[in-house]
Design an enzyme around this catalytic site. Structure first.
Site, PDB file in Angstrom:
ATOM      1  N   HIS A  55       0.834  -1.192   0.000  1.00 29.34           N
ATOM      2  CA  HIS A  55       0.000   0.000   0.000  1.00 29.34           C
ATOM      3  C   HIS A  55       0.879   1.256   0.000  1.00 29.34           C
ATOM      4  O   HIS A  55       2.095   1.184   0.196  1.00 29.34           O
ATOM      5  CB  HIS A  55      -0.904  -0.009   1.239  1.00 29.34           C
ATOM      6  CG  HIS A  55      -2.031  -1.005   1.155  1.00 29.34           C
ATOM      7  ND1 HIS A  55      -2.941  -1.185   2.159  1.00 29.34           N
ATOM      8  CD2 HIS A  55      -2.390  -1.858   0.165  1.00 29.34           C
ATOM      9  CE1 HIS A  55      -3.825  -2.118   1.807  1.00 29.34           C
ATOM     10  NE2 HIS A  55      -3.501  -2.535   0.607  1.00 29.34           N
ATOM     11  N   GLU A  57       1.320   3.764   2.075  1.00 30.40           N
ATOM     12  CA  GLU A  57       2.091   4.121   3.269  1.00 30.40           C
ATOM     13  C   GLU A  57       3.401   3.329   3.319  1.00 30.40           C
ATOM     14  O   GLU A  57       4.454   3.858   3.694  1.00 30.40           O
ATOM     15  CB  GLU A  57       1.281   3.804   4.546  1.00 30.40           C
ATOM     16  CG  GLU A  57      -0.002   4.598   4.705  1.00 30.40           C
ATOM     17  CD  GLU A  57      -1.200   3.942   4.040  1.00 30.40           C
ATOM     18  OE1 GLU A  57      -1.034   3.311   2.973  1.00 30.40           O
ATOM     19  OE2 GLU A  57      -2.308   4.086   4.585  1.00 30.40           O
ATOM     20  N   CYS A  89      -1.412  -1.113   7.389  1.00 31.95           N
ATOM     21  CA  CYS A  89      -0.565   0.080   7.289  1.00 31.95           C
ATOM     22  C   CYS A  89      -0.455   0.799   8.632  1.00 31.95           C
ATOM     23  O   CYS A  89       0.570   1.396   8.937  1.00 31.95           O
ATOM     24  CB  CYS A  89      -1.123   1.035   6.241  1.00 31.95           C
ATOM     25  SG  CYS A  89      -0.916   0.393   4.579  1.00 31.95           S
ATOM     26  N   ALA A 168     -22.856  17.792 -37.174  1.00 31.34           N
ATOM     27  CA  ALA A 168     -23.516  18.668 -38.139  1.00 31.34           C
ATOM     28  C   ALA A 168     -24.619  17.908 -38.862  1.00 31.34           C
ATOM     29  O   ALA A 168     -24.785  16.696 -38.681  1.00 31.34           O
ATOM     30  CB  ALA A 168     -22.484  19.205 -39.139  1.00 31.34           C
ATOM     31  N   THR A 201     -22.862   4.782 -32.404  1.00 31.00           N
ATOM     32  CA  THR A 201     -21.641   5.582 -32.496  1.00 31.00           C
ATOM     33  C   THR A 201     -20.567   4.822 -33.267  1.00 31.00           C
ATOM     34  O   THR A 201     -19.829   5.394 -34.068  1.00 31.00           O
ATOM     35  CB  THR A 201     -21.141   5.942 -31.076  1.00 31.00           C
ATOM     36  OG1 THR A 201     -22.158   6.705 -30.436  1.00 31.00           O
ATOM     37  CG2 THR A 201     -19.855   6.729 -31.103  1.00 31.00           C
ATOM     38  N   GLU A 270     -19.362   7.589 -23.406  1.00 30.47           N
ATOM     39  CA  GLU A 270     -19.028   8.559 -24.458  1.00 30.47           C
ATOM     40  C   GLU A 270     -20.140   8.767 -25.478  1.00 30.47           C
ATOM     41  O   GLU A 270     -19.929   9.414 -26.478  1.00 30.47           O
ATOM     42  CB  GLU A 270     -17.745   8.119 -25.183  1.00 30.47           C
ATOM     43  CG  GLU A 270     -16.495   8.330 -24.373  1.00 30.47           C
ATOM     44  CD  GLU A 270     -15.354   8.944 -25.190  1.00 30.47           C
ATOM     45  OE1 GLU A 270     -15.545   9.248 -26.371  1.00 30.47           O
ATOM     46  OE2 GLU A 270     -14.272   9.102 -24.604  1.00 30.47           O
ATOM     47  N   PRO A 273     -26.124   9.892 -28.424  1.00 25.98           N
ATOM     48  CA  PRO A 273     -27.190  10.618 -27.738  1.00 25.98           C
ATOM     49  C   PRO A 273     -28.267   9.726 -27.122  1.00 25.98           C
ATOM     50  O   PRO A 273     -28.770  10.044 -26.045  1.00 25.98           O
ATOM     51  CB  PRO A 273     -27.783  11.509 -28.837  1.00 25.98           C
ATOM     52  CG  PRO A 273     -27.169  11.099 -30.125  1.00 25.98           C
ATOM     53  CD  PRO A 273     -25.943  10.314 -29.830  1.00 25.98           C
ATOM     54  N   LEU A 275     -27.943   6.491 -26.100  1.00 30.38           N
ATOM     55  CA  LEU A 275     -27.381   5.755 -24.966  1.00 30.38           C
ATOM     56  C   LEU A 275     -27.221   6.692 -23.760  1.00 30.38           C
ATOM     57  O   LEU A 275     -27.563   6.342 -22.626  1.00 30.38           O
ATOM     58  CB  LEU A 275     -26.027   5.144 -25.358  1.00 30.38           C
ATOM     59  CG  LEU A 275     -25.430   4.192 -24.336  1.00 30.38           C
ATOM     60  CD1 LEU A 275     -26.331   2.981 -24.124  1.00 30.38           C
ATOM     61  CD2 LEU A 275     -24.036   3.740 -24.767  1.00 30.38           C
TER      62      LEU A 275
HETATM   63  C1  AOF Z   1      -4.231   1.840   2.772  1.00 30.92           C
HETATM   64  N1  AOF Z   1      -3.347   2.258   1.840  1.00 30.92           N
HETATM   65  O1  AOF Z   1      -2.629   2.406  -0.266  1.00 30.92           O
HETATM   66  C2  AOF Z   1      -4.668   1.323   0.113  1.00 30.92           C
HETATM   67  C3  AOF Z   1      -5.624   0.936   1.101  1.00 30.92           C
HETATM   68  O2  AOF Z   1      -6.301  -6.521   0.072  1.00 30.92           O
HETATM   69  P1  AOF Z   1      -5.393  -5.426   0.498  1.00 30.92           P
HETATM   70  O3  AOF Z   1      -4.500  -5.775   1.616  1.00 30.92           O
HETATM   71  O4  AOF Z   1      -4.620  -4.857  -0.668  1.00 30.92           O
HETATM   72  O5  AOF Z   1      -6.334  -4.254   1.092  1.00 30.92           O
HETATM   73  C4  AOF Z   1      -7.287  -3.607   0.307  1.00 30.92           C
HETATM   74  C5  AOF Z   1      -8.088  -2.626   1.150  1.00 30.92           C
HETATM   75  O6  AOF Z   1      -7.198  -1.733   1.846  1.00 30.92           O
HETATM   76  C6  AOF Z   1      -8.973  -1.725   0.293  1.00 30.92           C
HETATM   77  O7  AOF Z   1     -10.259  -2.260   0.110  1.00 30.92           O
HETATM   78  C7  AOF Z   1      -9.017  -0.443   1.131  1.00 30.92           C
HETATM   79  O8  AOF Z   1      -9.955  -0.528   2.175  1.00 30.92           O
HETATM   80  C8  AOF Z   1      -7.621  -0.384   1.703  1.00 30.92           C
HETATM   81  N2  AOF Z   1      -6.745   0.284   0.747  1.00 30.92           N
HETATM   82  N3  AOF Z   1      -5.374   1.227   2.400  1.00 30.92           N
HETATM   83  O9  AOF Z   1      -4.000   1.993   3.963  1.00 30.92           O
HETATM   84  C9  AOF Z   1      -3.502   2.025   0.544  1.00 30.92           C
HETATM   85  N4  AOF Z   1      -4.844   1.052  -1.202  1.00 30.92           N
HETATM   86 ZN    ZN Z   2      -2.882  -0.366   3.976  1.00 33.12          ZN
END
Ligand code: AOF
Ligand code: ZN
Length: 342
Positions: A55, A57, A89, A168, A201, A270, A273, A275
Site C-alpha cells: 500500500h 504508506e 498500514c 452537423a 456511435t 461517451e 445521444p 445511450l
Molecule cells: C491503505 N493504503 O494504499 C490502500 C488501502 O487486500 P489489500 O491488503 O490490498 O487491502 C485492500 C483494502 O485496503 C482496500 O479495500 C481499502 O480498504 C484499503 N486500501 N489502504 O491503507 C492504501 N490502497
Molecule cells: Zn494499507
C-alpha cells in the site's frame, strides 16, 4: 493541532502521487502517502502498488527509511487496519515510529477501517478529514462511490456546440472542440477502467477509443472498450482491433451495462445521444463532463436524446463542480442536483 501549511502541501503531493497510479490499482483504491521528517521536510512519497503489492504508506515508509522516526505521515485515505493481501498500514506506521498521521478520507471498507483508532490508541496524534473534498472528488472518487453504492461510477462526457449539438446536419463531427480539449480527453482516458459507447456511435464514427499520447501513439495503459446495443457492428470496426480489450454487450439497458462492469469502478460513457439519454433516464450518470465549444451549427444531432423528460418540472438539473477553460473551449464538470426532499 490542525494541519500545518507543510502538511497541506504534502497532501497535494500525496494527491498527485495517487493520481499517478489511478487506473492501475483496481479493485484497490489509488492512495498517495507522504512522510515528513521531524522538521516537516518531505522524506518519502509513495502510492498504492497494483493489487497484491504494498500500500501507499508502506511505499512511502520504504522511501523514507530511518528518517520517518518521529515524523508525520500525510495520506489521502485512512491507513488500513487489516491483513488483507498485505499487512496493516497502521501497524507499519507505528513500527516506523511515526508520531503524527494526517489523512483525508475515512476508509468505508469495514474489513480495513479502524486504522485511525489503532493509531490513536498507540499514542499517535491523528488528524482526520484534511482535504477530504479534494480527495473524494479526485483520485478516490470512483472507488468511494463503489464502496458506498456497490456499483461503478459513471461519467458521461460529451462535446457540443453552443446550441448543444454533437454533429452537423451531414453527420460530420470532427472536430467540435479544439486540440487542447482533445489532448485532455486522451490524458484522462489512460486512467479510466472502461469506456462505453453505443453501436450507433461505432457505425457512425468508427471510433478507436484508445488512449493516445500527444504524438498519436497508444498510451501504455488502455481502458476496456465496451460497445453496447443490439445492432451488428462490422468485424472491421476499429474498436475491435487488438490495441485494447473490447467487450461487446448485446443490451441497451444501462443497469445491465453497469452490472457487467464488475470490478471496473471508473467508467466513462461517451455516447451517442440515445445511450446517454438512457443512462440519464435510469439515474445512472454520476458526473457530467461537458466540453462546450464556441461553435454554432444550427442543425444536426443533439448531444443527448430521450432522457425521459417530457415537461420542465422533470428536467434533469445539475450542480457545478468546476468550470475550466481549456484552449478556446469550456469544460463544465457537473453532478446531479441533490433532491431537496431527501
Ligand atoms: C491503505 N493504503 O494504499 C490502500 C488501502 O487486500 P489489500 O491488503 O490490498 O487491502 C485492500 C483494502 O485496503 C482496500 O479495500 C481499502 O480498504 C484499503 N486500501 N489502504 O491503507 C492504501 N490502497
Ligand atoms: Zn494499507
Amino acid at each position: 493541532m490542525p494541519a500545518t501549511a507543510q502538511e497541506l502541501t504534502a497532501l497535494q503531493v500525496a494527491i498527485d502521487a495517487a493520481e499517478g497510479v489511478r487506473g492501475t490499482t483496481s479493485p484497490n483504491p489509488p492512495v498517495g502517502a507522504v512522510i515528513l521528517d521531524t522538521d516537516g521536510a518531505v522524506v518519502g512519497v509513495g502510492a498504492t502498488s497494483p493489487v497484491g503489492g504494498p500500500h501507499a504508506e508502506v511505499m512511502a515508509l520504504r522511501a523514507a527509511g530511518g528518517r520517518a522516526r518521529g515524523g508525520t505521515a500525510v495520506v489521502t485515505l485512512e491507513p488500513c487496519n487489516h491483513t488483507g493481501r498485505t499487512g496493516p498500514c497502521a501497524v507499519a506506521l507505528l513500527e516506523a515510529g511515526i508520531a503524527r498521521v494526517v489523512y483525508a478520507a475515512a476508509d468505508p471498507n469495514p474489513a480495513a477501517s479502524g486504522g485511525a483508532q489503532t493509531l490513536r490508541t498507540a499514542g499517535v496524534d491523528v488528524v482526520a478529514g484534511v482535504g477530504a473534498d479534494l480527495v473524494e472528488q479526485g483520485p478516490l472518487r470512483a472507488w468511494l462511490h463503489r464502496q458506498r453504492t456497490g456499483r461503478a461510477h459513471v461519467t458521461w462526457k460529451f462535446a457540443a456546440t453552443l446550441d448543444g449539438r454533437s454533429a452537423a446536419a451531414d453527420g460530420t463531427s470532427q472536430w467540435i472542440t479544439g486540440p487542447q480539449a482533445r489532448a485532455r480527453v486522451h490524458a484522462d482516458r489512460a486512467k479510466l477502467d472502461a469506456i462505453v459507447v453505443g453501436t450507433g456511435t461505432v457505425l457512425a464514427d468508427d471510433p478507436w477509443l484508445t488512449a493516445r499520447e500527444p504524438d498519436g501513439s497508444p498510451a501504455a495503459r488502455q481502458p476496456l472498450r465496451v460497445v453496447v446495443g443490439e445492432r451488428e457492428i462490422p468485424a472491421t470496426s476499429r474498436i475491435l482491433d487488438d490495441a485494447a480489450e473490447t467487450l461487446v454487450l448485446r443490451t441497451r439497458d444501462p443497469h445491465e451495462v453497469v452490472a457487467a462492469l464488475g470490478d471496473r469502478p471508473d467508467v466513462l460513457l461517451e455516447g451517442g445521444p440515445h445511450l446517454a439519454g438512457a443512462f440519464l433516464a435510469a439515474g445512472l450518470v454520476d458526473r457530467v463532463q461537458a466540453f462546450l465549444a464556441p461553435v454554432l451549427l444550427g442543425a444536426g444531432a443533439a448531444a443527448v436524446e430521450d432522457a425521459g423528460v417530457g415537461t420542465i418540472a422533470r428536467a434533469l438539473r445539475f450542480e457545478r463542480e468546476s468550470v475550466e477553460q481549456i484552449g478556446s473551449d469550456l469544460l463544465l464538470t457537473l453532478v446531479p442536483e441533490r433532491d431537496p426532499r431527501t
